[in-house]
Design a protein around this motif. Structure first.
Motif, PDB file in Angstrom:
ATOM      1  N   PRO A 110       0.829  -1.208   0.000  1.00 20.42           N
ATOM      2  CA  PRO A 110       0.000   0.000   0.000  1.00 20.42           C
ATOM      3  C   PRO A 110       0.860   1.253   0.000  1.00 20.42           C
ATOM      4  CG  PRO A 110       0.053  -0.987   2.188  1.00 20.42           C
ATOM      5  CD  PRO A 110       0.750  -1.949   1.272  1.00 20.42           C
ATOM      6  N   ALA A 111       0.317   2.325  -0.522  1.00 16.72           N
ATOM      7  CA  ALA A 111       1.061   3.590  -0.568  1.00 16.72           C
ATOM      8  C   ALA A 111       1.251   4.173   0.821  1.00 16.72           C
ATOM      9  CB  ALA A 111       0.329   4.585  -1.454  1.00 16.72           C
ATOM     10  N   ALA A 112       0.322   3.889   1.721  1.00 17.62           N
ATOM     11  CA  ALA A 112       0.400   4.410   3.090  1.00 17.62           C
ATOM     12  C   ALA A 112      -0.213   3.400   4.038  1.00 17.62           C
ATOM     13  CB  ALA A 112      -0.322   5.752   3.193  1.00 17.62           C
ATOM     14  N   MET A 113       0.243   3.398   5.283  1.00  9.71           N
ATOM     15  CA  MET A 113      -0.317   2.503   6.289  1.00  9.71           C
ATOM     16  C   MET A 113      -1.620   3.080   6.833  1.00  9.71           C
ATOM     17  SD  MET A 113       3.088   1.407   8.448  1.00  9.71           S
ATOM     18  CE  MET A 113       3.607   3.119   8.693  1.00  9.71           C
ATOM     19  N   SER A 114      -2.630   2.235   6.923  1.00  9.08           N
ATOM     20  CA  SER A 114      -3.911   2.667   7.472  1.00  9.08           C
ATOM     21  C   SER A 114      -4.449   1.702   8.513  1.00  9.08           C
ATOM     22  CB  SER A 114      -4.943   2.830   6.344  1.00  9.08           C
ATOM     23  OG  SER A 114      -5.106   1.616   5.633  1.00  9.08           O
ATOM     24  N   GLU A 173       8.720  -6.915   1.830  1.00  6.48           N
ATOM     25  CA  GLU A 173      10.158  -6.910   2.073  1.00  6.48           C
ATOM     26  C   GLU A 173      10.852  -5.857   1.214  1.00  6.48           C
ATOM     27  OE1 GLU A 173      11.666 -10.928   3.624  1.00  6.48           O
ATOM     28  OE2 GLU A 173      10.554 -11.452   1.803  1.00  6.48           O
ATOM     29  N   HIS A 174      12.078  -5.510   1.606  1.00  5.99           N
ATOM     30  CA  HIS A 174      12.877  -4.476   0.933  1.00  5.99           C
ATOM     31  C   HIS A 174      12.105  -3.156   0.855  1.00  5.99           C
ATOM     32  CE1 HIS A 174      16.311  -6.960  -0.328  1.00  5.99           C
ATOM     33  NE2 HIS A 174      15.433  -7.927  -0.376  1.00  5.99           N
ATOM     34  N   VAL A 175      11.507  -2.777   1.965  1.00  5.36           N
ATOM     35  CA  VAL A 175      10.682  -1.571   2.019  1.00  5.36           C
ATOM     36  C   VAL A 175      11.535  -0.377   2.457  1.00  5.36           C
ATOM     37  CG1 VAL A 175       8.690  -0.484   3.140  1.00  5.36           C
ATOM     38  CG2 VAL A 175       8.626  -2.928   2.560  1.00  5.36           C
ATOM     39  N   ASP A 176      11.317   0.765   1.834  1.00 10.36           N
ATOM     40  CA  ASP A 176      11.909   2.026   2.279  1.00 10.36           C
ATOM     41  C   ASP A 176      11.067   2.504   3.467  1.00 10.36           C
ATOM     42  OD1 ASP A 176      12.653   4.676   2.733  1.00 10.36           O
ATOM     43  OD2 ASP A 176      12.863   5.171   0.613  1.00 10.36           O
ATOM     44  N   LEU A 177      11.500   2.180   4.682  1.00  8.29           N
ATOM     45  CA  LEU A 177      10.678   2.484   5.851  1.00  8.29           C
ATOM     46  C   LEU A 177      10.532   3.984   6.071  1.00  8.29           C
ATOM     47  CD1 LEU A 177      11.863  -0.215   8.433  1.00  8.29           C
ATOM     48  CD2 LEU A 177       9.938  -0.303   6.841  1.00  8.29           C
ATOM     49  N   GLY A 178      11.556   4.760   5.720  1.00  9.20           N
ATOM     50  CA  GLY A 178      11.455   6.199   5.881  1.00  9.20           C
ATOM     51  C   GLY A 178      10.326   6.787   5.057  1.00  9.20           C
ATOM     52  N   ASP A 182       6.793   8.479   6.370  1.00  9.35           N
ATOM     53  CA  ASP A 182       6.426   9.832   5.947  1.00  9.35           C
ATOM     54  C   ASP A 182       5.021   9.879   5.361  1.00  9.35           C
ATOM     55  OD1 ASP A 182       8.882  10.782   6.741  1.00  9.35           O
ATOM     56  OD2 ASP A 182       9.772  10.770   4.734  1.00  9.35           O
ATOM     57  N   ALA A 183       4.607   8.797   4.711  1.00  9.48           N
ATOM     58  CA  ALA A 183       3.280   8.762   4.093  1.00  9.48           C
ATOM     59  C   ALA A 183       2.215   8.180   5.016  1.00  9.48           C
ATOM     60  CB  ALA A 183       3.342   7.928   2.806  1.00  9.48           C
ATOM     61  N   SER A 184       2.601   7.827   6.233  1.00  3.22           N
ATOM     62  CA  SER A 184       1.695   7.094   7.114  1.00  3.22           C
ATOM     63  C   SER A 184       0.472   7.915   7.526  1.00  3.22           C
ATOM     64  CB  SER A 184       2.445   6.644   8.374  1.00  3.22           C
ATOM     65  OG  SER A 184       1.570   5.994   9.265  1.00  3.22           O
ATOM     66  N   ARG A 185      -0.656   7.230   7.590  1.00  5.45           N
ATOM     67  CA  ARG A 185      -1.893   7.851   8.073  1.00  5.45           C
ATOM     68  C   ARG A 185      -2.155   7.505   9.530  1.00  5.45           C
ATOM     69  NH1 ARG A 185      -5.384   5.513   2.987  1.00  5.45           N
ATOM     70  NH2 ARG A 185      -4.261   6.591   1.306  1.00  5.45           N
ATOM     71  N   ILE A 186      -1.244   6.761  10.152  1.00  2.00           N
ATOM     72  CA  ILE A 186      -1.424   6.327  11.536  1.00  2.00           C
ATOM     73  C   ILE A 186      -0.179   6.670  12.338  1.00  2.00           C
ATOM     74  CG2 ILE A 186      -3.012   4.481  10.889  1.00  2.00           C
ATOM     75  CD1 ILE A 186      -0.737   2.496  11.172  1.00  2.00           C
ATOM     76  N   SER A 187      -0.304   6.628  13.659  1.00  2.53           N
ATOM     77  CA  SER A 187       0.833   6.902  14.534  1.00  2.53           C
ATOM     78  C   SER A 187       1.885   5.807  14.400  1.00  2.53           C
ATOM     79  CB  SER A 187       0.373   6.986  15.993  1.00  2.53           C
ATOM     80  OG  SER A 187      -0.501   8.081  16.175  1.00  2.53           O
TER      81      SER A 187
END
Length: 261
Positions: A110-114, A173-178, A182-187
């Motif tokens: 997903p593009a952002a975590m929800s 896997e191999h995710v750019d966590l930064g 930055d795109a996260s919708r959650i804490s």
């Protein structure tokens, strides 16, 4: 059911390559599941494998015979190997000589975590990664995002430690966590032994992302700075810190406790 008796058989050579090398598993996009529990879990949660591989001696085991029969009823390929050939494929001591060959699940990130998730930043020990996956699944978390430095989630040791948790999780896997944070919708909650805010002081009733770091170095500084909260698990003993898998389990079940309270 087919039978393979030669070490030079192309299918057997493929199995040996997958059994011996994470690089081969990554390249092929295929994984071996070793043992009755993992194979039963796959059947129940994901359906038929690409291929069921069994030793001739294991066919006399009632549990194995039942799994083989279920695979045949689902029209999956089944191959029997002499016990000596099978022994070169399995990493389980005193196992029951049963393998599934499956396509490694590759969900679209997903593009952002929800929804609640786990972020693994360089967790290198396969046993720790597997334990974290198992605890996350048991606590109702559904997504796990792994940095490039994290142990390969579909390796035999991680699979054995997770005990089937892989099959109810979406693993990336191999995710750019930064970029993900930055795109996260959650804490995003980063675990740190130096934080002042205690775990149970944070409202965890909504979705959150748990950021867990390397066994020795912890969460990388750039990711720690991006987190919404830095939290600590207080402990009364004189040990310096908790194992990352133990810390993760405490976090996940504190969230579950708050949600069910």
């Amino acid at each position: 059911m087919k039978s393979v008796t030669s070490r030079d058989n192309p299918f057997y050579k493929e199995l040996k390559s997958l059994a011996a090398s994470s690089q081969a598993r990554r390249k092929a996009g295929r994984t071996l599941l070793d043992g009755v529990h993992l194979c039963q879990s796959w059947l129940e949660l994901r359906g038929a494998p690409n291929h069921c591989v069994v030793s001739e001696g294991a066919l006399h085991n009632p549990e194995v015979a039942d799994i083989v029969a279920r695979c045949e009823s689902l029209h999956a390929h089944v191959t029997a190997l002499p016990d000596a050939l099978f022994g070169a494929l399995s990493q389980v001591e005193h196992g029951v000589n049963l393998l599934f060959l499956v396509e490694t699940p590759a969900p679209v990130q997903p593009a952002a975590m929800s929804v609640s998730a786990v972020l693994l930043d360089g967790v290198q020990d396969p046993g720790n990664v597997g334990s974290i996956l198992r605890s996350a699944a048991a606590a109702g978390i559904t997504q796990v995002f792994c940095s490039a430095g994290t142990a390969f989630c579909w390796s035999p040791k991680v699979l054995r430690a997770a005990m089937g948790a892989h099959f109810v999780l979406e693993i990336f896997e191999h995710v750019d966590l930064g970029a993900l944070i930055d795109a996260s919708r959650i804490s995003v909650l980063a675990m740190s032994g130096y934080a002042e805010q205690k775990l149970w002081q944070v409202d965890l009733r909504g979705p959150v992302a748990w950021l867990l770091g390397h066994e020795g170095q912890g969460v990388a500084d750039d990711l720690m700075g991006r987190a919404t909260h830095q939290v600590v698990i207080p402990h009364a003993g004189r040990v310096e810190s908790l194992n990352v898998a133990a810390a993760g389990a405490i976090c996940f079940f504190e969230q579950l406790r708050q949600r069910q309270a």
